[in-house]
Design a protein around this motif. Structure first.
Motif, mmCIF file in Angstrom:
data_model
loop_
_atom_site.group_PDB
_atom_site.id
_atom_site.type_symbol
_atom_site.label_atom_id
_atom_site.label_comp_id
_atom_site.label_asym_id
_atom_site.label_seq_id
_atom_site.Cartn_x
_atom_site.Cartn_y
_atom_site.Cartn_z
ATOM 1 N N PRO A 91 39.126 8.514 8.815
ATOM 2 C CA PRO A 91 37.681 8.330 9.018
ATOM 3 C C PRO A 91 36.983 9.627 9.418
ATOM 4 O O PRO A 91 37.548 10.457 10.134
ATOM 5 N N ALA A 92 35.779 9.789 8.927
ATOM 6 C CA ALA A 92 34.959 10.939 9.319
ATOM 7 C C ALA A 92 34.485 10.761 10.758
ATOM 8 O O ALA A 92 34.341 9.639 11.242
ATOM 9 N N ARG A 93 34.225 11.859 11.434
ATOM 10 C CA ARG A 93 33.662 11.816 12.796
ATOM 11 C C ARG A 93 32.198 12.209 12.690
ATOM 12 O O ARG A 93 31.867 13.321 12.250
ATOM 13 N N VAL A 94 31.309 11.308 13.073
ATOM 14 C CA VAL A 94 29.875 11.535 12.886
ATOM 15 C C VAL A 94 29.106 11.214 14.162
ATOM 16 O O VAL A 94 29.621 10.569 15.077
ATOM 17 N N MET A 95 27.852 11.679 14.200
ATOM 18 C CA MET A 95 26.963 11.324 15.306
ATOM 19 C C MET A 95 25.542 11.158 14.779
ATOM 20 O O MET A 95 25.160 11.731 13.753
ATOM 21 N N LEU A 96 24.753 10.353 15.487
ATOM 22 C CA LEU A 96 23.341 10.162 15.159
ATOM 23 C C LEU A 96 22.547 11.393 15.579
ATOM 24 O O LEU A 96 22.766 11.929 16.667
ATOM 25 N N THR A 97 21.618 11.838 14.709
ATOM 26 C CA THR A 97 20.845 13.032 15.048
ATOM 27 C C THR A 97 19.336 12.860 14.919
ATOM 28 O O THR A 97 18.579 13.631 15.522
ATOM 29 N N GLU A 98 18.864 11.862 14.155
ATOM 30 C CA GLU A 98 17.414 11.695 14.018
ATOM 31 C C GLU A 98 17.106 10.264 13.589
ATOM 32 O O GLU A 98 17.836 9.670 12.790
ATOM 33 N N LEU A 99 16.006 9.712 14.115
ATOM 34 C CA LEU A 99 15.591 8.340 13.805
ATOM 35 C C LEU A 99 14.083 8.281 13.578
ATOM 36 O O LEU A 99 13.325 8.957 14.260
ATOM 37 N N ARG A 100 13.696 7.447 12.617
ATOM 38 C CA ARG A 100 12.264 7.167 12.457
ATOM 39 C C ARG A 100 12.068 5.663 12.325
ATOM 40 O O ARG A 100 12.802 4.984 11.610
ATOM 41 N N HIS A 101 11.044 5.166 13.011
ATOM 42 C CA HIS A 101 10.610 3.784 12.866
ATOM 43 C C HIS A 101 9.191 3.810 12.318
ATOM 44 O O HIS A 101 8.324 4.495 12.852
ATOM 45 N N GLY A 102 8.947 3.083 11.246
ATOM 46 C CA GLY A 102 7.633 3.076 10.619
ATOM 47 C C GLY A 102 7.748 3.331 9.135
ATOM 48 O O GLY A 102 8.689 3.977 8.677
ATOM 49 N N ASN A 103 6.797 2.804 8.365
ATOM 50 C CA ASN A 103 6.889 2.955 6.921
ATOM 51 C C ASN A 103 5.510 2.899 6.280
ATOM 52 O O ASN A 103 4.529 2.442 6.871
ATOM 53 N N GLY A 157 5.068 6.792 20.262
ATOM 54 C CA GLY A 157 4.539 7.820 19.378
ATOM 55 C C GLY A 157 5.376 8.034 18.130
ATOM 56 O O GLY A 157 4.963 8.742 17.201
ATOM 57 N N MET A 158 6.575 7.432 18.075
ATOM 58 C CA MET A 158 7.412 7.575 16.885
ATOM 59 C C MET A 158 6.777 6.840 15.718
ATOM 60 O O MET A 158 6.291 5.719 15.857
ATOM 61 N N GLY A 159 6.748 7.471 14.544
ATOM 62 C CA GLY A 159 6.149 6.867 13.365
ATOM 63 C C GLY A 159 6.322 7.766 12.162
ATOM 64 O O GLY A 159 7.282 8.532 12.070
ATOM 65 N N LEU A 160 5.360 7.700 11.246
ATOM 66 C CA LEU A 160 5.476 8.456 10.003
ATOM 67 C C LEU A 160 5.508 9.968 10.231
ATOM 68 O O LEU A 160 6.175 10.698 9.510
ATOM 69 N N THR A 161 4.796 10.432 11.243
ATOM 70 C CA THR A 161 4.704 11.884 11.462
ATOM 71 C C THR A 161 5.552 12.383 12.615
ATOM 72 O O THR A 161 5.636 13.591 12.847
ATOM 73 N N LYS A 162 6.205 11.465 13.345
ATOM 74 C CA LYS A 162 7.046 11.864 14.469
ATOM 75 C C LYS A 162 8.358 11.067 14.453
ATOM 76 O O LYS A 162 8.345 9.854 14.292
ATOM 77 N N THR A 163 9.447 11.777 14.618
ATOM 78 C CA THR A 163 10.748 11.130 14.710
ATOM 79 C C THR A 163 11.391 11.452 16.053
ATOM 80 O O THR A 163 11.032 12.428 16.719
ATOM 81 N N LEU A 164 12.368 10.630 16.439
ATOM 82 C CA LEU A 164 13.189 10.948 17.605
ATOM 83 C C LEU A 164 14.323 11.842 17.135
ATOM 84 O O LEU A 164 15.097 11.463 16.237
ATOM 85 N N LYS A 212 11.254 -0.161 18.186
ATOM 86 C CA LYS A 212 11.038 0.985 19.063
ATOM 87 C C LYS A 212 11.563 0.739 20.469
ATOM 88 O O LYS A 212 11.607 1.654 21.296
ATOM 89 N N ASN A 213 11.942 -0.491 20.743
ATOM 90 C CA ASN A 213 12.564 -0.848 22.014
ATOM 91 C C ASN A 213 13.905 -1.499 21.683
ATOM 92 O O ASN A 213 13.988 -2.710 21.492
#
Length: 360
Positions: free
Chosen positions: A144-156, A312-319, A251-252
């Motif tokens: 298995p590959a070893r991976v981690m989460l690096t960026e998320l966006r909610h909104g479309n 504030g997360m949405g189309l123009t901002k990601t975590l 978002k929660n």
């Protein structure tokens, strides 16, 4: 043998999830996890006292483990290719532990990673009660590959083809088969199951959680397949869900990368719009958050006040994760370094799917 029995007991946490459970078989699964296969579980029992199968999993590329709720004998066992029902491999050996409730089956050839199979046979208990079974299975991933989460966006936005996504960074090369991505709010009803593809260390993989244009997964060497999505990358790997429904996390929420075979959380993030609140909306979120903290992938506590701020997360901002370089360096130095993060390691930035994150 006692050590083997303990390992089998631990495997009960996750086997075949999200499928309807048929009469005569009991499966104990890890909370909120997705199923490993798409096939159903076919079972026929001679009477209500038939033995019950409680877990089934691969332990090596040519070894399977099965557990029953009482001492058992397995007969007429066959390992078949799903769909056509042709025999894929012969079961050359069945070894029982001292309790007789756990058995290890050896195949004469290794499974292919990510392929669909079925183990069929008959379980007989000490009283002669029998259970005929057909257990769906996905080919074991032995690297298995070893991976981690690096960026998320909610909104479309269907007008711009922008949508929710989750970006991953590959720490160590391997195969993505067996990985699942889901949030505690929707649980198994919205779960992304990764395809069996080989990835290299240093790759970015973006999972697009809506598909407006029939985009195809980049499963091979070509990373520039045509797409109308502005979030697709010509230099990084893009994977796509089917359809435009979205709704994989809120978002929660508590979002986790999980190894479906072991049930272990590989990485996770807690996020909230309001840091003054402590309670999660659903019990499933609370449980998943506690598991993430217990696994060491999330630090600082399991309630909402310990979550990254998603307001504030949405189309123009990601975590975006800000400790990527530190985790990469630690992993390179120690090899088995756990992927860890806290609320301080995630912040809002301009979206960069498939690329290095912007700094805070």
């Amino acid at each position: 043998m006692q050590r083997y029995a303990k390992k089998m007991a631990a495997a009960v946490r996750h086997v075949l999830c999200c499928a309807g459970l048929c009469a005569g078989v009991l499966f104990v699964a890890a909370p909120f996890s997705c199923k490993m296969t798409d096939e159903g579980v076919a079972v026929s029992a001679t009477d209500k006292d038939a033995p019950k199968i409680v877990s089934f999993r691969g332990t090596q590329s040519s070894v399977l483990a099965i557990a029953c709720d009482e001492p058992m004998t397995l007969t007429d066992v066959a390992f078949k290719t799903a769909g056509d029902g042709e025999t894929f491999a012969q079961v050359t050996d069945i070894a029982y532990d001292e309790s007789g409730q756990n058995a290890e089956l050896t195949l004469d050839r290794p499974m292919e990673i990510g392929e669909k199979y079925a183990l069929t046979g008959i379980v007989t208990d000490a009283n002669g009660n029998t259970l005929a079974f057909s257990l769906p299975f996905t080919g074991y991933n032995d690297h298995p590959a070893r991976v981690m989460l690096t960026e998320l966006r909610h909104g479309n936005s269907d007008k711009t083809a922008k949508a929710e996504f989750a970006e991953l960074y590959v720490l160590a090369a391997g195969n993505l088969a067996g990985l699942e991505l889901y949030g505690g709010y929707y649980g198994s009803t919205k779960c992304y199951v990764f395809p069996a593809i080989e990835v290299e260390a240093g790759e970015y993989v973006t999972v697009h959680l809506r598909n407006y244009g029939g985009d195809a997964d980049e499963t091979g060497d070509a990373l520039d397949l045509p797409s109308d999505s502005p979030d697709a990358s010509d230099t990084a790997r893009d994977l796509w869900v089917t359809g435009t429904d979205g709704g994989y996390f809120t978002k929660n929420d508590v979002i986790a990368l999980v190894d479906a075979v072991s049930g272990n959380i590989v990485d996770a993030i807690l996020l909230t719009e309001d840091e003054t609140k402590t309670a999660w909306t659903k019990k499933a979120q609370t449980t998943l958050a506690e598991q993430a903290v217990a696994a060491g992938v999330w630090q600082g506590g399991s309630d909402r006040s310990s979550a990254a701020l998603s307001k504030g997360m949405g189309l123009t901002k990601t975590l975006s994760r800000q400790n990527v370089a530190a985790v990469v360096a630690a992993y390179a130095a120690e090899g088995t370094q756990a992927v860890t993060a806290s609320k301080a390691d995630w912040t809002l930035t301009t979206p960069t799917p498939g690329k290095e994150n912007e700094s805070q």
